[in-house]
Design a protein around this motif. Structure first.
Motif, PDB file in Angstrom:
ATOM      1  N   ASN A 161       3.859   6.925  -6.021  1.00 57.93           N
ATOM      2  CA  ASN A 161       3.320   5.632  -5.590  1.00 57.93           C
ATOM      3  C   ASN A 161       4.144   4.495  -6.193  1.00 57.93           C
ATOM      4  OD1 ASN A 161      -0.063   6.825  -5.812  1.00 57.93           O
ATOM      5  ND2 ASN A 161       1.071   6.434  -3.938  1.00 57.93           N
ATOM      6  N   VAL A 162       4.364   4.584  -7.494  1.00 55.84           N
ATOM      7  CA  VAL A 162       5.084   3.521  -8.200  1.00 55.84           C
ATOM      8  C   VAL A 162       6.547   3.465  -7.774  1.00 55.84           C
ATOM      9  CG1 VAL A 162       5.879   2.750 -10.470  1.00 55.84           C
ATOM     10  CG2 VAL A 162       3.532   3.564 -10.178  1.00 55.84           C
TER      11      VAL A 162
ATOM     12  N   ILE B  96       0.853  -1.192   0.000  1.00 60.59           N
ATOM     13  CA  ILE B  96       0.000   0.000   0.000  1.00 60.59           C
ATOM     14  C   ILE B  96       0.884   1.234   0.000  1.00 60.59           C
ATOM     15  CG2 ILE B  96      -1.920   1.180   1.109  1.00 60.59           C
ATOM     16  CD1 ILE B  96      -2.233  -1.386   2.869  1.00 60.59           C
ATOM     17  N   SER B  97       0.665   2.133  -0.938  1.00 60.77           N
ATOM     18  CA  SER B  97       1.455   3.357  -1.017  1.00 60.77           C
ATOM     19  C   SER B  97       0.536   4.570  -0.960  1.00 60.77           C
ATOM     20  CB  SER B  97       2.255   3.372  -2.329  1.00 60.77           C
ATOM     21  OG  SER B  97       2.884   4.617  -2.523  1.00 60.77           O
ATOM     22  N   GLY B  98       0.812   5.479  -0.020  1.00 65.60           N
ATOM     23  CA  GLY B  98      -0.017   6.685   0.046  1.00 65.60           C
ATOM     24  C   GLY B  98       0.316   7.575   1.224  1.00 65.60           C
TER      25      GLY B  98
ATOM     26  N   PHE C 125       3.365   2.766 -14.353  1.00 67.76           N
ATOM     27  CA  PHE C 125       4.163   1.580 -14.022  1.00 67.76           C
ATOM     28  C   PHE C 125       4.923   1.083 -15.253  1.00 67.76           C
ATOM     29  CE2 PHE C 125       3.622  -0.787  -9.929  1.00 67.76           C
ATOM     30  CZ  PHE C 125       4.803  -1.520 -10.011  1.00 67.76           C
ATOM     31  N   LYS C 126       4.255   1.052 -16.406  1.00 68.24           N
ATOM     32  CA  LYS C 126       4.895   0.570 -17.631  1.00 68.24           C
ATOM     33  C   LYS C 126       6.091   1.440 -18.024  1.00 68.24           C
ATOM     34  CE  LYS C 126       1.186  -1.872 -20.053  1.00 68.24           C
ATOM     35  NZ  LYS C 126       0.307  -1.868 -21.258  1.00 68.24           N
ATOM     36  N   LYS C 127       5.987   2.732 -17.769  1.00 69.98           N
ATOM     37  CA  LYS C 127       7.079   3.650 -18.098  1.00 69.98           C
ATOM     38  C   LYS C 127       8.257   3.476 -17.150  1.00 69.98           C
ATOM     39  CE  LYS C 127       8.967   7.243 -20.171  1.00 69.98           C
ATOM     40  NZ  LYS C 127       9.282   7.278 -21.613  1.00 69.98           N
ATOM     41  N   GLN C 128       7.957   3.364 -15.863  1.00 69.13           N
ATOM     42  CA  GLN C 128       9.009   3.333 -14.846  1.00 69.13           C
ATOM     43  C   GLN C 128       9.617   1.944 -14.649  1.00 69.13           C
ATOM     44  OE1 GLN C 128      10.009   6.265 -13.727  1.00 69.13           O
ATOM     45  NE2 GLN C 128       8.327   7.238 -14.882  1.00 69.13           N
ATOM     46  N   PHE C 129       8.805   0.904 -14.790  1.00 69.28           N
ATOM     47  CA  PHE C 129       9.278  -0.471 -14.585  1.00 69.28           C
ATOM     48  C   PHE C 129       8.714  -1.373 -15.681  1.00 69.28           C
ATOM     49  CE2 PHE C 129       9.381   1.616 -10.475  1.00 69.28           C
ATOM     50  CZ  PHE C 129      10.652   1.278 -10.003  1.00 69.28           C
TER      51      PHE C 129
END
Length: 219
Positions: A112-113, A66-68, A146-150
């Motif tokens: 978050n990501v 959980i990220s926030g 997410f696709k861009k960063q990882f």
């Protein structure tokens, strides 16, 4: 021609809105495939936490991340951060504490990501796949970020609610609390996702999206 009634105008408005909603939610996969982690984007909505717990109980992933960071609504829920709020909700559903990983500093989707993945790495949890969980209209941007960063991580998106169910939920919540958004505010926020997909792609934060012309015009 007669003047349209308010109800007729509303029906016309929702007809124009429908293709936008279909576009934003076409990434949702229910049920999602088994993955290494259920990656939850910060929220103060009970149903998001409950759905993440449901996926865990169905053995679709061994961990929930959980990220926030703090949001304005956290004060009204007596929670320090969105991650705190969601963890408490998930624990109520008898999910083991050690299976819930929290990241408390992210204040936007990009963070978050990045911060979420960093937290997993700090825990020596290597992931090759993830189920992304968030409010339904937000998931396309979560996925693109997410696709861009990882890009090496295999991703799926899942949500408890269709948009119609989500809007109904928001309006019901609005009746219970003065701190929730009106119908117009909710819809304005959703339509704003189209602009965000364009702007953040230009900044290089997310993968560029192929947004059909009719969607841009409708928005």
């Amino acid at each position: 021609m007669g003047i349209k009634t308010n109800e007729a105008e509303k029906n016309e408005y929702f007809t124009a809105l429908k293709p936008i909603l279909n576009f934003l939610t076409d990434c949702i996969e229910n049920p999602p495939p088994k993955s290494d982690v259920i990656f939850v984007f910060g929220s103060t909505k009970h149903y998001v936490a409950e759905y993440a717990a449901k996926l865990y109980l169905e053995k679709l992933a061994p961990y929930i991340l959980i990220s926030g960071h703090k949001s304005e609504r956290c004060n009204n829920l007596y929670a320090k951060t969105e991650a705190d709020f969601m963890k408490k909700e998930i624990i109520k559903l008898e999910i083991p504490d050690e299976k819930i990983i929290t990241e408390y500093n992210a204040s936007n989707t990009l963070e978050n990501v990045i911060f979420g993945m960093r937290t997993l790495a700090d825990k020596n949890i290597k992931i090759n796949s993830a189920i992304l969980v968030a409010k339904p209209f937000h998931l396309k941007r979560c996925l693109a970020t997410f696709k861009k960063q990882f890009p090496q991580v295999k991703l799926s998106c899942s949500s408890k609610m269709t948009f119609t169910e989500y809007l109904s939920y928001e309006l019901t919540e609005n009746e219970k609390s003065k701190n929730n958004k009106t119908e117009n505010e909710v819809i304005k926020r959703i339509i704003g996702e189209i602009d965000r997909l364009i702007i953040y792609a230009e900044k290089g934060d997310i993968v560029k999206q192929d947004i059909p012309e009719n969607i841009i015009i409708a928005a």
